[in-house]
Write a protein that holds these residues in place. Structure first.
Motif, PDB file in Angstrom:
ATOM      1  N   ARG A  26      41.747  44.137  88.676  1.00  0.00           N
ATOM      2  CA  ARG A  26      41.408  44.053  87.246  1.00  0.00           C
ATOM      3  C   ARG A  26      41.436  42.604  86.809  1.00  0.00           C
ATOM      4  NH1 ARG A  26      45.022  48.328  85.955  1.00  0.00           N
ATOM      5  NH2 ARG A  26      44.877  48.635  88.183  1.00  0.00           N
ATOM      6  N   LEU A  27      40.613  42.298  85.822  1.00  0.00           N
ATOM      7  CA  LEU A  27      40.652  40.967  85.222  1.00  0.00           C
ATOM      8  C   LEU A  27      41.888  40.877  84.336  1.00  0.00           C
ATOM      9  CD1 LEU A  27      36.903  40.566  84.193  1.00  0.00           C
ATOM     10  CD2 LEU A  27      38.078  39.337  86.016  1.00  0.00           C
ATOM     11  N   GLN A  28      42.507  39.703  84.334  1.00  0.00           N
ATOM     12  CA  GLN A  28      43.733  39.553  83.541  1.00  0.00           C
ATOM     13  C   GLN A  28      43.473  39.624  82.044  1.00  0.00           C
ATOM     14  OE1 GLN A  28      42.204  37.154  85.122  1.00  0.00           O
ATOM     15  NE2 GLN A  28      42.508  35.132  84.237  1.00  0.00           N
ATOM     16  N   ILE A  29      42.173  39.513  81.663  1.00  0.00           N
ATOM     17  CA  ILE A  29      41.830  39.575  80.224  1.00  0.00           C
ATOM     18  C   ILE A  29      41.526  41.008  79.781  1.00  0.00           C
ATOM     19  CG2 ILE A  29      40.986  37.192  80.051  1.00  0.00           C
ATOM     20  CD1 ILE A  29      38.147  38.306  80.443  1.00  0.00           C
ATOM     21  N   ASP A  30      41.522  41.962  80.728  1.00  0.00           N
ATOM     22  CA  ASP A  30      41.247  43.358  80.397  1.00  0.00           C
ATOM     23  C   ASP A  30      42.554  44.022  79.952  1.00  0.00           C
ATOM     24  OD1 ASP A  30      40.733  46.139  80.451  1.00  0.00           O
ATOM     25  OD2 ASP A  30      39.097  45.841  81.877  1.00  0.00           O
ATOM     26  N   GLU A  31      42.760  44.074  78.652  1.00  0.00           N
ATOM     27  CA  GLU A  31      44.020  44.578  78.078  1.00  0.00           C
ATOM     28  C   GLU A  31      44.332  46.020  78.496  1.00  0.00           C
ATOM     29  OE1 GLU A  31      46.434  43.191  76.308  1.00  0.00           O
ATOM     30  OE2 GLU A  31      45.493  41.220  76.384  1.00  0.00           O
ATOM     31  N   LYS A  32      43.287  46.859  78.493  1.00  0.00           N
ATOM     32  CA  LYS A  32      43.496  48.272  78.807  1.00  0.00           C
ATOM     33  C   LYS A  32      44.016  48.452  80.236  1.00  0.00           C
ATOM     34  CE  LYS A  32      41.115  52.742  78.974  1.00  0.00           C
ATOM     35  NZ  LYS A  32      39.798  53.432  78.908  1.00  0.00           N
ATOM     36  N   LEU A  33      43.379  47.770  81.181  1.00  0.00           N
ATOM     37  CA  LEU A  33      43.795  47.897  82.572  1.00  0.00           C
ATOM     38  C   LEU A  33      45.131  47.214  82.841  1.00  0.00           C
ATOM     39  CD1 LEU A  33      40.421  47.495  84.532  1.00  0.00           C
ATOM     40  CD2 LEU A  33      41.772  49.569  84.221  1.00  0.00           C
ATOM     41  N   MET A  34      45.405  46.129  82.124  1.00  0.00           N
ATOM     42  CA  MET A  34      46.706  45.474  82.279  1.00  0.00           C
ATOM     43  C   MET A  34      47.819  46.384  81.758  1.00  0.00           C
ATOM     44  SD  MET A  34      46.333  42.632  83.893  1.00  0.00           S
ATOM     45  CE  MET A  34      47.864  41.747  83.630  1.00  0.00           C
ATOM     46  N   ASP A  35      47.538  47.086  80.656  1.00  0.00           N
ATOM     47  CA  ASP A  35      48.515  48.041  80.112  1.00  0.00           C
ATOM     48  C   ASP A  35      48.771  49.186  81.101  1.00  0.00           C
ATOM     49  OD1 ASP A  35      48.845  46.601  77.799  1.00  0.00           O
ATOM     50  OD2 ASP A  35      47.415  47.774  76.622  1.00  0.00           O
ATOM     51  N   GLU A  36      47.722  49.547  81.836  1.00  0.00           N
ATOM     52  CA  GLU A  36      47.868  50.593  82.855  1.00  0.00           C
ATOM     53  C   GLU A  36      48.867  50.153  83.927  1.00  0.00           C
ATOM     54  OE1 GLU A  36      44.347  52.931  84.570  1.00  0.00           O
ATOM     55  OE2 GLU A  36      44.889  51.549  86.200  1.00  0.00           O
ATOM     56  N   LEU A  37      48.822  48.879  84.316  1.00  0.00           N
ATOM     57  CA  LEU A  37      49.783  48.352  85.283  1.00  0.00           C
ATOM     58  C   LEU A  37      51.205  48.437  84.743  1.00  0.00           C
ATOM     59  CD1 LEU A  37      48.216  45.101  86.852  1.00  0.00           C
ATOM     60  CD2 LEU A  37      48.488  47.343  87.915  1.00  0.00           C
ATOM     61  N   VAL A  38      51.349  48.115  83.462  1.00  0.00           N
ATOM     62  CA  VAL A  38      52.666  48.189  82.815  1.00  0.00           C
ATOM     63  C   VAL A  38      53.195  49.623  82.897  1.00  0.00           C
ATOM     64  CG1 VAL A  38      53.918  47.957  80.636  1.00  0.00           C
ATOM     65  CG2 VAL A  38      52.200  46.250  81.264  1.00  0.00           C
ATOM     66  N   ASP A  39      52.301  50.600  82.652  1.00  0.00           N
ATOM     67  CA  ASP A  39      52.695  52.019  82.696  1.00  0.00           C
ATOM     68  C   ASP A  39      53.099  52.444  84.110  1.00  0.00           C
ATOM     69  OD1 ASP A  39      52.196  52.248  80.014  1.00  0.00           O
ATOM     70  OD2 ASP A  39      50.169  53.057  80.252  1.00  0.00           O
ATOM     71  N   ILE A  40      52.343  51.979  85.114  1.00  0.00           N
ATOM     72  CA  ILE A  40      52.686  52.314  86.505  1.00  0.00           C
ATOM     73  C   ILE A  40      54.060  51.740  86.844  1.00  0.00           C
ATOM     74  CG2 ILE A  40      52.088  51.930  88.944  1.00  0.00           C
ATOM     75  CD1 ILE A  40      49.131  51.930  88.114  1.00  0.00           C
ATOM     76  N   LYS A  41      54.281  50.488  86.417  1.00  0.00           N
ATOM     77  CA  LYS A  41      55.561  49.839  86.702  1.00  0.00           C
ATOM     78  C   LYS A  41      56.721  50.589  86.038  1.00  0.00           C
ATOM     79  CE  LYS A  41      58.106  45.506  86.504  1.00  0.00           C
ATOM     80  NZ  LYS A  41      58.201  44.130  86.005  1.00  0.00           N
ATOM     81  N   LYS A  42      56.546  51.014  84.793  1.00  0.00           N
ATOM     82  CA  LYS A  42      57.593  51.761  84.085  1.00  0.00           C
ATOM     83  C   LYS A  42      57.881  53.090  84.774  1.00  0.00           C
ATOM     84  CE  LYS A  42      56.919  49.979  79.370  1.00  0.00           C
ATOM     85  NZ  LYS A  42      56.355  50.304  78.035  1.00  0.00           N
ATOM     86  N   THR A  43      56.821  53.704  85.312  1.00  0.00           N
ATOM     87  CA  THR A  43      56.953  55.028  85.921  1.00  0.00           C
ATOM     88  C   THR A  43      57.647  54.986  87.276  1.00  0.00           C
ATOM     89  OG1 THR A  43      54.937  55.763  84.791  1.00  0.00           O
ATOM     90  CG2 THR A  43      55.668  57.077  86.681  1.00  0.00           C
ATOM     91  N   VAL A  44      57.234  54.057  88.145  1.00  0.00           N
ATOM     92  CA  VAL A  44      57.777  54.059  89.515  1.00  0.00           C
ATOM     93  C   VAL A  44      58.933  53.078  89.714  1.00  0.00           C
ATOM     94  CG1 VAL A  44      55.581  54.834  90.469  1.00  0.00           C
ATOM     95  CG2 VAL A  44      56.080  52.379  90.403  1.00  0.00           C
ATOM     96  N   GLU A  45      59.129  52.159  88.734  1.00  0.00           N
ATOM     97  CA  GLU A  45      60.202  51.157  88.816  1.00  0.00           C
ATOM     98  C   GLU A  45      60.277  50.514  90.208  1.00  0.00           C
ATOM     99  OE1 GLU A  45      63.654  53.327  87.622  1.00  0.00           O
ATOM    100  OE2 GLU A  45      63.287  52.993  85.499  1.00  0.00           O
ATOM    101  N   PRO A  46      59.209  49.800  90.598  1.00  0.00           N
ATOM    102  CA  PRO A  46      59.174  49.217  91.948  1.00  0.00           C
ATOM    103  C   PRO A  46      60.230  48.139  92.153  1.00  0.00           C
ATOM    104  CG  PRO A  46      57.405  48.307  90.614  1.00  0.00           C
ATOM    105  CD  PRO A  46      58.024  49.403  89.804  1.00  0.00           C
ATOM    106  N   ASP A  47      60.653  47.991  93.398  1.00  0.00           N
ATOM    107  CA  ASP A  47      61.604  46.927  93.727  1.00  0.00           C
ATOM    108  C   ASP A  47      60.921  45.565  93.660  1.00  0.00           C
ATOM    109  OD1 ASP A  47      64.041  48.491  94.650  1.00  0.00           O
ATOM    110  OD2 ASP A  47      62.460  49.384  95.880  1.00  0.00           O
ATOM    111  N   HIS A  48      59.619  45.555  93.986  1.00  0.00           N
ATOM    112  CA  HIS A  48      58.859  44.304  93.979  1.00  0.00           C
ATOM    113  C   HIS A  48      57.470  44.522  93.388  1.00  0.00           C
ATOM    114  CE1 HIS A  48      61.883  42.504  96.592  1.00  0.00           C
ATOM    115  NE2 HIS A  48      61.790  43.559  97.381  1.00  0.00           N
ATOM    116  N   VAL A  49      57.040  43.579  92.559  1.00  0.00           N
ATOM    117  CA  VAL A  49      55.656  43.558  92.066  1.00  0.00           C
ATOM    118  C   VAL A  49      55.031  42.291  92.640  1.00  0.00           C
ATOM    119  CG1 VAL A  49      54.132  43.497  90.068  1.00  0.00           C
ATOM    120  CG2 VAL A  49      56.301  44.751  89.942  1.00  0.00           C
TER     121      VAL A  49
END
Length: 444
Positions: free
Chosen positions: A194-217
């Motif tokens: 995703r492009l870093q300027i695409d707010e919708k897709l960047m928010d999707e990454l935030v949601d994935i991170k909140k859901t799976v709580e990865p040890d590393h991003v």
């Protein structure tokens, strides 16, 4: 090789300094100006260059250089120290979670090679004895899931994919549950580019991170993107707080500014470097070793590690015994060629050697196809011919050339090279046994 242009310019600058018995402030200012221009031409971020040059100036103007008996060497040491710090200082190794399962979320731009990097990470972790699950979270790019499945098959690694699902957050959550149920050690989430300027897709990454709580991003960056890599790294870091960076295509013909800028700008380490197309071409990033390569001092430690990884020690001992007893055959010769080929490009290997004349190497023509040609010729021989090449007469040479799709001249060249190698190895082995006892060499 990445940094080639930068490396040449820095080495030219150092050559001038070495030629002077004593340095003046004017000499140092001239040298730092040349270093500054070289870095800017290599596409290093301007703010990073300014800070870097100021640090060198501050240290080089001190008494440790101006009053030194070897001022040129002192300046080189200072540049090496500062370059190592710029690249991150101490190496940062990706740590496995003490909780039992390690989860890694791989993010980055479209076309940055994330899916291939996910496979390389899996291959790296499998070497550590980990049971790895690859998770296909890219529901947007056509054939993204299929690509990951093909990689998984090559690695004999399980891939979690739900081709009917359209929600990457749900896919990630389901995959994590699956991983826990089937006792996987490591989970790698391959997210969509995703492009870093695409707010919708960047928010999707935030949601994935909140859901799976990865040890590393981990942010995957194509080192050929230049200045834009800095903007990408800054935005991703601000938005989802990355753990570190993987730089890909560091074996390509690129200026390398991304590698010299990203760690400094984000304050996050470069974890790995992608050095080729194979799934095994992923190296732990060592700032001090990379600085040494850039300054033309070589990288002996990486070369040794590469040899230890790619060469079979038992075969090496067996081969040394054959050389000692003079039973070295063309089949053994072929096996050595295959192992040499597995180490990668000759140019890359020579770049790791200290004291090499990089300008001279640049003009040399390394025919990497020669390995495959030699292998094909030996494969066209009978078992008897491989053991006793003395029986290969003119008619046999014609048959071998026809069978391997080569010329008789190529067969002659190979046989001559084999005889020369035998003589050289015999001399080297005899000298080694006489002076030092039996030593193990990766090439013997």
């Amino acid at each position: 090789m990445v940094f080639e242009g930068l490396s040449e310019k820095l080495q030219d600058t150092f050559k001038k300094l070495r030629g002077k018995g004593k340095l003046t402030e004017k000499d140092i200012k001239e040298a730092t100006r040349e270093i500054k221009l070289a870095l800017l031409e290599a596409d290093v971020n301007f703010k990073v260059v300014k800070k870097f040059v100021n640090s060198i100036n501050e240290r080089a103007m001190g008494s440790e250089v101006l009053k030194s008996l070897t001022p040129g060497q002192q300046v080189i040491k200072i540049v090496n120290d500062e370059l190592t710090q710029l690249l991150g200082g101490e190496p940062f190794k990706l740590k496995y979670s003490p909780k039992g399962m390690t989860s890694i979320m791989l993010v980055g731009l479209q076309g940055a090679g994330k899916t291939t990097t996910a496979g390389k990470l899996a291959a790296y972790m499998k070497k550590d004895g980990k049971k790895v699950l690859l998770v296909a979270c890219d529901v947007y790019r056509p054939a993204a899931i299929k690509q990951l499945q093909v990689i998984g098959k090559q690695l004999e690694t399980h891939v979690y994919a739900d081709e009917s699902a359209k929600d990457p957050v749900k896919i990630a959550a389901d995959a994590l549950k699956y991983a826990r149920e089937y006792l996987f050690d490591t989970v790698i989430f391959d997210t969509a580019g995703r492009l870093q300027i695409d707010e919708k897709l960047m928010d999707e990454l935030v949601d994935i991170k909140k859901t799976v709580e990865p040890d590393h991003v981990v942010l995957n960056i194509d080192s050929m993107t230049g200045q834009e890599a800095v903007n990408v790294a800054e935005t991703f870091n601000e938005k989802i707080d990355i753990t570190g960076v993987i730089l890909t295509k560091l074996d390509g013909d690129t200026r390398g500014g991304a590698a010299l800028s990203v760690a400094s700008v984000t304050g996050k380490p470069i974890l790995f470097a992608g050095m080729g197309e194979k799934l095994t071409d992923l190296e732990v990033f060592y700032p001090d070793r990379m600085a040494s390569r850039i300054l033309g001092m070589g990288d002996v430690l990486s070369l040794i590690e590469k040899a230890q990884t790619d060469f079979d020690e038992e075969k090496a001992i067996e081969l040394q015994e054959k050389i000692r007893k003079q039973t070295f055959t063309l089949e053994d010769f072929k096996n050595q060629l295959i192992q040499m080929k597995s180490m990668g490009s000759f140019k890359d290997i020579l770049n790791m050697m200290p004291g090499g004349n990089k300008k001279a190497l640049k003009g040399l023509d390394f025919d990497e196809k020669e390995f495959s040609r030699s292998e094909a010729i030996i494969n066209s021989m009978t078992p008897e011919e491989r053991i006793n090449p003395g029986i290969i007469n003119a008619n046999r040479r014609k048959r071998i050339a026809a069978g391997s799709g080569t010329r008789v001249q190529d067969v002659n060249k190979l046989l001559k090279g084999f005889e020369q190698s035998k003589k050289m190895m015999k001399q080297f082995s005899g000298l080694n046994n006489k002076k030092h006892g039996r030593m193990k060499f990766p090439f013997m």
